[in-house]
Design a protein around this motif. Sequence first.
Motif, PDB file in Angstrom:
ATOM      1  N   ASN A 117      37.828  28.857  49.412  1.00  0.00           N
ATOM      2  CA  ASN A 117      36.127  28.710  49.538  1.00  0.00           C
ATOM      3  C   ASN A 117      35.864  30.381  50.138  1.00  0.00           C
ATOM      4  N   TYR A 118      34.660  30.716  49.596  1.00  0.00           N
ATOM      5  CA  TYR A 118      34.244  32.305  49.736  1.00  0.00           C
ATOM      6  C   TYR A 118      32.796  32.542  50.261  1.00  0.00           C
ATOM      7  N   VAL A 119      32.700  33.270  51.100  1.00  0.00           N
ATOM      8  CA  VAL A 119      31.308  33.696  51.410  1.00  0.00           C
ATOM      9  C   VAL A 119      30.698  34.196  50.225  1.00  0.00           C
ATOM     10  N   ASP A 120      29.463  33.765  50.250  1.00  0.00           N
ATOM     11  CA  ASP A 120      28.474  34.352  48.863  1.00  0.00           C
ATOM     12  C   ASP A 120      28.651  35.836  48.540  1.00  0.00           C
ATOM     13  N   SER A 121      28.707  36.626  49.586  1.00  0.00           N
ATOM     14  CA  SER A 121      28.629  38.013  49.172  1.00  0.00           C
ATOM     15  C   SER A 121      29.800  38.713  48.524  1.00  0.00           C
ATOM     16  N   VAL A 122      30.973  37.657  48.632  1.00  0.00           N
ATOM     17  CA  VAL A 122      32.189  38.214  47.871  1.00  0.00           C
ATOM     18  C   VAL A 122      32.592  37.541  46.703  1.00  0.00           C
ATOM     19  N   LYS A 123      31.897  36.313  46.353  1.00  0.00           N
ATOM     20  CA  LYS A 123      32.142  35.451  45.228  1.00  0.00           C
ATOM     21  C   LYS A 123      32.167  36.349  43.804  1.00  0.00           C
ATOM     22  N   GLY A 124      33.236  35.934  43.106  1.00  0.00           N
ATOM     23  CA  GLY A 124      33.388  36.841  41.884  1.00  0.00           C
ATOM     24  C   GLY A 124      33.952  38.162  41.923  1.00  0.00           C
ATOM     25  N   ARG A 125      34.083  38.597  43.245  1.00  0.00           N
ATOM     26  CA  ARG A 125      34.695  40.153  43.353  1.00  0.00           C
ATOM     27  C   ARG A 125      36.250  39.762  44.072  1.00  0.00           C
ATOM     28  N   PHE A 126      36.176  38.794  45.073  1.00  0.00           N
ATOM     29  CA  PHE A 126      37.233  38.808  45.959  1.00  0.00           C
ATOM     30  C   PHE A 126      38.193  37.317  45.450  1.00  0.00           C
ATOM     31  N   THR A 127      39.308  37.135  45.743  1.00  0.00           N
ATOM     32  CA  THR A 127      40.251  36.065  45.389  1.00  0.00           C
ATOM     33  C   THR A 127      41.436  35.962  46.276  1.00  0.00           C
ATOM     34  N   ILE A 128      41.216  34.742  47.050  1.00  0.00           N
ATOM     35  CA  ILE A 128      42.608  34.578  47.879  1.00  0.00           C
ATOM     36  C   ILE A 128      43.523  33.682  47.157  1.00  0.00           C
ATOM     37  N   SER A 129      44.985  33.990  47.737  1.00  0.00           N
ATOM     38  CA  SER A 129      45.934  33.109  47.032  1.00  0.00           C
ATOM     39  C   SER A 129      47.141  33.183  47.943  1.00  0.00           C
ATOM     40  N   ARG A 130      47.899  32.134  47.641  1.00  0.00           N
ATOM     41  CA  ARG A 130      49.152  31.946  48.437  1.00  0.00           C
ATOM     42  C   ARG A 130      50.351  32.443  47.802  1.00  0.00           C
ATOM     43  N   ASP A 131      51.238  33.068  48.153  1.00  0.00           N
ATOM     44  CA  ASP A 131      52.507  33.411  47.603  1.00  0.00           C
ATOM     45  C   ASP A 131      53.686  32.451  48.186  1.00  0.00           C
ATOM     46  N   ASN A 132      53.795  31.545  47.548  1.00  0.00           N
ATOM     47  CA  ASN A 132      54.871  30.511  48.146  1.00  0.00           C
ATOM     48  C   ASN A 132      56.408  31.195  48.567  1.00  0.00           C
TER      49      ASN A 132
END
Length: 115
Positions: A58-73
């Motif tokens: 989930n992202y705050v609206d101001s960063v949607k489409g620009r930021f990506t959060i991910s896990r490196d297992n």
Amino acid sequence: QVPLVESGGGLVQPGGSLRLSCATSVTIFVRYTLNWYRQAPGKQRELVATITTGGNTNYVDSVKGRFTISRDNAKNTVNLQMNNLKPEDTAVYYCNADNRISNYWGQGTQVTVSS
């Protein structure tokens, strides 16, 4: 032992990219929702992005489409890929781990977007 260790901040021009990383223990990594917050000078700390143990994001609206959060297992690391950065993204970025019982914070890393 510091539970969350951030890296990857710095100075970048508008439109540029940065990748933040937050390393943690395997216990925290598999049991906690992992978040990135930011705090700009004179402003309240803001939740930027969230990734659950199941991988939901989930992202705050101001960063949607620009930021990506991910896990490196493989590395017990949560990453925040930030593209098309804007001056208003300038802030100290904090990694956070939360399971509604315990809550941990990293030390913060400065991101400055300026020409």
